[in-house]
Write a protein that holds these residues in place. Structure first.
Motif, mmCIF file in Angstrom:
data_model
loop_
_atom_site.group_PDB
_atom_site.id
_atom_site.type_symbol
_atom_site.label_atom_id
_atom_site.label_comp_id
_atom_site.label_asym_id
_atom_site.label_seq_id
_atom_site.Cartn_x
_atom_site.Cartn_y
_atom_site.Cartn_z
ATOM 1 N N LYS A 1 -2.757 -18.168 15.747
ATOM 2 C CA LYS A 1 -3.337 -19.130 14.808
ATOM 3 C C LYS A 1 -4.193 -18.417 13.762
ATOM 4 O O LYS A 1 -4.259 -18.808 12.606
ATOM 5 N N LYS A 2 -4.854 -17.350 14.229
ATOM 6 C CA LYS A 2 -5.805 -16.667 13.357
ATOM 7 C C LYS A 2 -5.132 -15.665 12.412
ATOM 8 O O LYS A 2 -5.362 -15.686 11.198
ATOM 9 N N VAL A 3 -4.281 -14.815 12.967
ATOM 10 C CA VAL A 3 -3.712 -13.736 12.138
ATOM 11 C C VAL A 3 -2.183 -13.786 12.072
ATOM 12 O O VAL A 3 -1.524 -12.816 11.701
ATOM 13 N N ASN A 4 -1.630 -14.909 12.494
ATOM 14 C CA ASN A 4 -0.188 -15.161 12.350
ATOM 15 C C ASN A 4 0.711 -14.294 13.231
ATOM 16 O O ASN A 4 1.915 -14.214 12.973
ATOM 17 N N PRO B 1 -3.772 -7.196 12.239
ATOM 18 C CA PRO B 1 -4.119 -7.744 10.916
ATOM 19 C C PRO B 1 -2.856 -8.203 10.165
ATOM 20 O O PRO B 1 -1.851 -7.490 10.151
ATOM 21 N N HIS B 2 -2.975 -9.372 9.595
ATOM 22 C CA HIS B 2 -1.810 -9.941 8.906
ATOM 23 C C HIS B 2 -1.345 -9.039 7.765
ATOM 24 O O HIS B 2 -0.145 -8.888 7.514
ATOM 25 N N GLU B 3 -2.330 -8.406 7.094
ATOM 26 C CA GLU B 3 -1.972 -7.590 5.925
ATOM 27 C C GLU B 3 -1.180 -6.342 6.314
ATOM 28 O O GLU B 3 -0.576 -5.702 5.460
ATOM 29 N N LYS B 4 -1.161 -6.030 7.607
ATOM 30 C CA LYS B 4 -0.384 -4.844 8.023
ATOM 31 C C LYS B 4 1.037 -5.212 8.453
ATOM 32 O O LYS B 4 1.761 -4.380 9.004
ATOM 33 N N ARG B 5 1.403 -6.435 8.235
ATOM 34 C CA ARG B 5 2.712 -6.922 8.691
ATOM 35 C C ARG B 5 3.874 -6.139 8.087
ATOM 36 O O ARG B 5 4.937 -6.017 8.701
ATOM 37 N N VAL B 6 3.681 -5.630 6.875
ATOM 38 C CA VAL B 6 4.792 -4.895 6.247
ATOM 39 C C VAL B 6 4.565 -3.386 6.265
ATOM 40 O O VAL B 6 5.231 -2.651 5.534
ATOM 41 N N ASP B 7 3.676 -2.947 7.090
ATOM 42 C CA ASP B 7 3.440 -1.492 7.187
ATOM 43 C C ASP B 7 4.677 -0.712 7.629
ATOM 44 O O ASP B 7 4.777 0.489 7.433
ATOM 45 N N LEU C 1 9.617 -11.564 3.503
ATOM 46 C CA LEU C 1 8.543 -12.477 3.071
ATOM 47 C C LEU C 1 7.181 -11.791 2.934
ATOM 48 O O LEU C 1 6.259 -12.348 2.349
ATOM 49 N N LYS C 2 7.051 -10.619 3.513
ATOM 50 C CA LYS C 2 5.782 -9.883 3.470
ATOM 51 C C LYS C 2 4.632 -10.759 3.959
ATOM 52 O O LYS C 2 4.648 -11.210 5.097
ATOM 53 N N ASP C 3 3.677 -11.054 3.097
ATOM 54 C CA ASP C 3 2.491 -11.820 3.515
ATOM 55 C C ASP C 3 2.813 -13.262 3.891
ATOM 56 O O ASP C 3 2.004 -13.941 4.518
ATOM 57 N N ASP C 4 3.978 -13.718 3.460
ATOM 58 C CA ASP C 4 4.334 -15.115 3.726
ATOM 59 C C ASP C 4 5.139 -15.276 5.010
ATOM 60 O O ASP C 4 5.649 -16.359 5.286
ATOM 61 N N GLU C 5 5.290 -14.187 5.746
ATOM 62 C CA GLU C 5 6.001 -14.326 7.024
ATOM 63 C C GLU C 5 4.976 -14.550 8.134
ATOM 64 O O GLU C 5 4.005 -13.810 8.251
ATOM 65 N N PHE C 6 5.223 -15.583 8.918
ATOM 66 C CA PHE C 6 4.328 -15.921 10.021
ATOM 67 C C PHE C 6 5.109 -15.936 11.331
ATOM 68 O O PHE C 6 6.324 -16.120 11.329
ATOM 69 N N CYS C 7 4.382 -15.814 12.407
ATOM 70 C CA CYS C 7 5.040 -15.871 13.731
ATOM 71 C C CYS C 7 5.927 -17.106 13.816
ATOM 72 O O CYS C 7 5.545 -18.200 13.374
#
Lengths: 439, 525
Positions: free
Chosen positions: A130-133, A139-145, A192-198
């Motif tokens: 819920k918090k960081v997807n 961290p959500h911002e590291k999703r595309v690392d 989706l980068k930042d727009d991809e959620f669990c």
């Protein structure tokens, strides 16, 4: 399609109908080839008590409804020590009409609604999601690392690669391989980068349907706003969730494919050409979410006709999900097309494949159970004569690799996309490692 | 729940993770199929839960079983042992009972392919043992309950027919050496296993008088006379080649038919004809399955759903059907058997509908070989149970079947049981037609109270009818009440059974809800 695929009255009727026959503990009786690999249920193999079988869980659901048992730690331990792999349901539905997996899922949903489920570790990852997807609390911002700078992504493409949390944060090699294969085929794709959620699968399978619906709506809102036409998944869990579970709550208008289906198409179309010998002997592990549980619920709007007292039929017959429509051929077709590669099968495959042991919150709440189940599967893979285990799911990948490590097995593990890259000649170093020690 | 100190003693035997006396676990083990109508027959609430055991314990060795039984004697707690656990016979009859789930005792101790026997522990299933025996070209007498059931339980403790009985006989006739934890905690090794020198499993009788009758009699003691932990059981040549190749997906797998297998279903047209033809087929010893089933059952064995079953109405018109499945290992053997069957068909003017009027799914043949046909009985209503259970001459079995039809029709009219025209029956021979088994499978709905009560009343009336009309003892004459009813009509066997019980179980700790207690003769009158 709505949640009415399994109405409450069906649940109430079915929990009274278990035959307690023990069929749910084994793969379909006509498929048993040895004593060693006759079992279908990781929980039964580990905990032994009948309570842990599909039938035992149905009985527990009935006992709970009748008020014979109250919520307790014991009860939750039984209900949640299950990977929801659905193998019990395949065995049961070979002849019967009960729905053990649906019952297990509904029972968890009830426990969550009643304020008892899920397990504390699962609650923790739900909060993280819920918090960081993502359930890993990364961290959500590291999703595309994971995304290397040399991979081409096309922001205008209508083909979306939904990477998923596990490939984004834990199994980056799978995300990279999938993306490189598409680049090699010259297929434009977007992420989706930042727009991809669990996708919500980890919470859905613990019974937290309300939290799941939030994720579902977040994801579908984004996808619809971008006019996506096709989504491909390298994660079997995300794929299953989008393909099978999302439509129960909200319809969408895009095509859903797993990478093995998509890559098979690319091979057929000549967009991917294998140029390099991969002289290895592999065995393929069917992920539950790509196989038996990946069957969409089919709409049924027929009538129930009472033929005589106690005997009714459905006109037309109600579709029954029994694992036959899982994705079994695509990965095998790909593997069989890789030059030099030999595919050998384990005893338990396709709709009666043994689970890796990780799913439905088990890896998080009961890590020992996950490892023990994985070790069972590793032993079966070893007995197949293969020296490489291959699959198509990042969650299976993690748990099977943990199992290899824990058991001290000499098996190597690769995702199928990594083998494709080797056959395309794009991973010479990995190929060298894969073939080291002989095939 | 167990007293804390007593629990500790049990924990010391098996380890704390293998005993559970919590409400959740014990309630799960209190459930079983058909318990609802058994409860109703006993004047209890018709729910599918029996008495709740005090604990569930999972031993892993004979020595652990022995220690558990000794503790039961010490604390006067009853025990009920179960393996794969299908049916109300696995349930405790009192809340002063523990359940021994023998799940962890699941070893195939050996397969002696030269002397044609296997030694198994309690939780090995029929399919598991058969799969391993097939590696030697052999098979086993598969439990009538289905391939998921335990051959040890079937062979030592239950009634004994199976689909392959024409070839493999009755469970009681398949038992060789036995390792038996008696109710007093001693271990008895029967037959050649009891020899001082070179004990082995190859024979169940002697030295000295045989105890096989005491051990299981005709229908078994259902754990009422101790716990069987290992058993030697006969192996037989597998009826066909053992390739057993399966492709495709459930349930209609593409089974590669063995080279030499063939099924016949034909209508014998009359009861007399059926008797004559069945005896003749058996005399020729050509089929590994020779079963008389009703027209509706013919539809069922070829079906994998209720809708599929109803599509086969044309098969339901068969009046007195006989199913014969033959297998062979060589072409010569196969040709011979086919010629014999052709002669019989010609002689009695019979028409085989298999592959002429109806082509079975390929998986049907796999189910014949794995003895999975009985499971089709659940298709129509999700639940069934059999009345009757006679073991006798073909003529008596057929008389029992015929006389049951009007009774069944009465309950069909009451809408308590599903309509099979009253004809639902399964009759098989044993050992080439030397004797026969007949039972009357009856479809009911276990979640429907009216159906449950009706089924119970029907079972009760069927039992009484068998007694009045001298049709032999049904196989579910179990427990004090029914033994006391039947014993006086059958040479007071119940008194002898009680003497056996008293001698073997002085403290009465082996739960006898489905056997007999040692109460004094006449106590119940």
């Amino acid at each position: 399609m709505t949640t009415e695929h399994f109405p409450e009255e069906e649940y109430q009727r079915m929990i009274k109908m278990c035959l307690r026959c023990s069929v749910c503990k084994w793969i379909p009786q006509v498929q048993i080839k040895s004593q060693k690999y006759a079992s279908c249920c990781p929980a039964m193999d580990i905990y032994d008590y009948h309570a842990y079988s599909g039938g035992g869980r149905i009985i527990l659901a009935l006992a709970y409804e009748m008020g014979r048992v109250k919520p307790s730690e014991d009860l939750l331990n039984i209900v949640y020590r299950c990977t929801e792999c659905g193998n019990c349901a395949i065995a049961c539905k070979y002849m019967n009409t009960l729905e053990p997996l649906e019952i297990i899922m509904r029972f968890r949903e009830k426990l969550v609604k009643d304020g008892y489920g899920p397990m504390p570790q699962q609650k923790a990852y739900t909060e993280a999601m819920k918090k960081v997807n993502n359930p890993y609390n990364e961290p959500h911002e590291k999703r595309v690392d994971w995304l290397p700078s040399d991979i081409k992504v096309d922001p205008d493409a209508k083909l979306l690669y939904y990477v998923g949390c596990t490939s984004s944060y834990r199994r980056k090699e799978m995300a990279i391989a999938a993306a490189r294969i598409m680049n090699a085929a010259g297929v434009p794709f977007n992420i989706l980068k930042d727009d991809e959620f669990c996708c919500g699968s980890p919470v859905y399978r613990t019974g937290d349907v309300e939290s799941f619906k939030v994720q579902l709506n977040k994801n579908l809102d984004v996808m619809e706003s971008k006019g996506i036409e096709t989504i491909i998944f390298s994660c079997a869990g995300c794929y299953d969730t989008f393909k099978v579970d999302y439509p129960l709550y909200r319809e969408y208008n895009f095509e859903v494919l797993h990478t093995v289906e998509f890559f098979e198409q690319l091979i057929e179309e000549g967009k991917l050409k294998f140029t390099t010998e991969v002289p290895i002997t592999v065995t393929y592990h069917d992920p539950c979410h790509l196989g038996r549980t990946a069957e969409q619920y089919e709409e049924w709007a027929g009538d129930e006709l009472k033929l005589m007292p106690l005997v009714s039929i459905n006109i037309p017959p109600k579709p029954k999900n029994i694992g036959a429509r899982g994705v079994y051929d695509a990965p095998r077709n790909i593997l069989n097309k890789i030059p030099g590669l030999k595919l050998v099968e384990m005893e338990r495959i396709m709709e009666y494949s043994y689970c890796c042991g990780a799913g439905a919150g088990v890896k998080s709440a009961f890590p020992d159970m996950a490892i023990r189940a994985s070790k069972n599967r590793i032993e079966e893979a070893e007995d197949s004569g293969a020296n490489i285990l291959v699959s198509a799911c990042p969650f299976c990948s993690t748990n099977l690799q943990d199992g290899i490590k824990e058991s001290g097995s000499k098996l190597k593990y690769y995702d199928i996309s990594e083998l494709i890259l080797m056959a395309l000649g794009l991973e010479p170093e990995k190929l060298k490692q894969a073939t080291a020690g002989g095939s | 729940m167990l007293d804390k100190d007593i629990l500790k003693e049990f924990q010391d035997v098996v380890g704390p993770e293998f005993i559970d006396d919590g409400d959740v676990m014990t309630n799960i083990y209190a459930y079983n199929w058909c318990t609802e109508f058994v409860n109703y027959m006993e004047g209890k609430e018709p729910i599918p839960f029996s008495s709740v055991p005090k604990a569930v314990i999972l031993p892993s060795t004979t020595e652990e079983v022995q220690k558990i039984v000794q503790l039961c004697n010490k604390y006067k707690i009853k025990f009920k042992a179960q393996s794969t656990g299908l049916g109300p016979w696995n349930q405790p009859s009192t809340d002063n009972s523990i359940i021994l789930d023998l799940r962890r005792m699941n070893k195939i101790v050996k397969i002696d392919e030269k002397n044609l026997y296997a030694v198994v522990e309690s939780y090995v299933s029929g399919a598991q043992l058969q799969a391993e025996a097939m590696k030697y070209g052999l098979t086993v007498h598969m439990p009538g309950a289905g391939p998921m059931a335990s051959p040890l339980a079937s062979h030592t403790s239950m009634a004994g027919p199976g689909f392959t009985s024409p070839q493999t006989g009755h469970s009681a006739r398949n038992v060789l050496g036995v390792e038996w934890v008696l109710p007093d905690g001693n271990i008895l090794r029967l037959g050649s296993l009891g020899q001082k020198n070179n004990p082995d499993w190859f024979i169940g009788d002697g030295p000295g008088p045989s105890l096989r009758g005491i051990m299981r009699g005709w229908v078994g003691a259902k754990s009422g006379i101790g716990v069987f932990t290992k058993v030697g059981i006969k192996l037989f040549p597998y009826p066909t080649d053992t390739k057993f190749v399966m492709t495709g997906h459930a349930p209609l797998y593409n089974f590669e038919k063995p080279d030499y297998i063939r099924a016949y279903v034909f209508d014998c047209k009359s009861w007399k004809g059926l008797e004559k033809i069945m005896l003749r087929v058996e005399e020729e010893e050509v089929g590994f399955i020779v079963s008389h089933i009703s027209g509706l059952a013919v539809m069922a064995i070829f079906s994998y759903s209720i809708e599929g079953l109803m599509d086969k109405m044309a098969l339901g018109v068969l009046k007195n059907p006989l199913l014969v499945v033959m297998g062979a290992r060589t072409k010569r053997e196969f040709d011979y058997k086919q010629m014999v069957m052709e002669d019989i068909l010609t002689e009695y003017d019979l028409e085989n509908i298999v592959d002429t009027k109806y082509v079975p799914e390929k998986v049907f043949y796999a189910e014949c070989l794995r003895a999975n046909l009985g499971y089709h009985g659940f298709i129509a209503t999700g639940g069934f149970q059999s009345a009757k259970g006679q073991a006798d001459a073909a003529a008596l079995c057929l008389r029992a079947e015929k006389t049951n039809i009007p009774l069944k029709q009465k309950y069909i009219k009451k809408e308590a049981i599903a309509n099979d025209f009253g004809e639902g029956a399964w009759m098989t021979s044993y050992e080439g037609g030397h004797f026969f088994h007949m039972e009357s499978p009856t479809m009911f709905n276990q979640s429907d109270l009216k159906s449950v009560k009706g089924m119970a009343n029907y079972m009760d009336e069927s039992n009484k009818q068998d007694l009045i009309k001298h049709l032999g003892a049904p196989f579910f004459i179990e427990g004090d009440k029914l033994h006391d009813e039947w014993g006086p009509h059958m040479m007071n066997y119940h008194n002898w059974l009680r003497k056996i019980k008293a001698a073997f179980d002085p403290n009465g700790v082996a739960d006898s809800g489905f056997y007999i207690t040692a109460k004094k003769e006449g106590e119940n009158k």
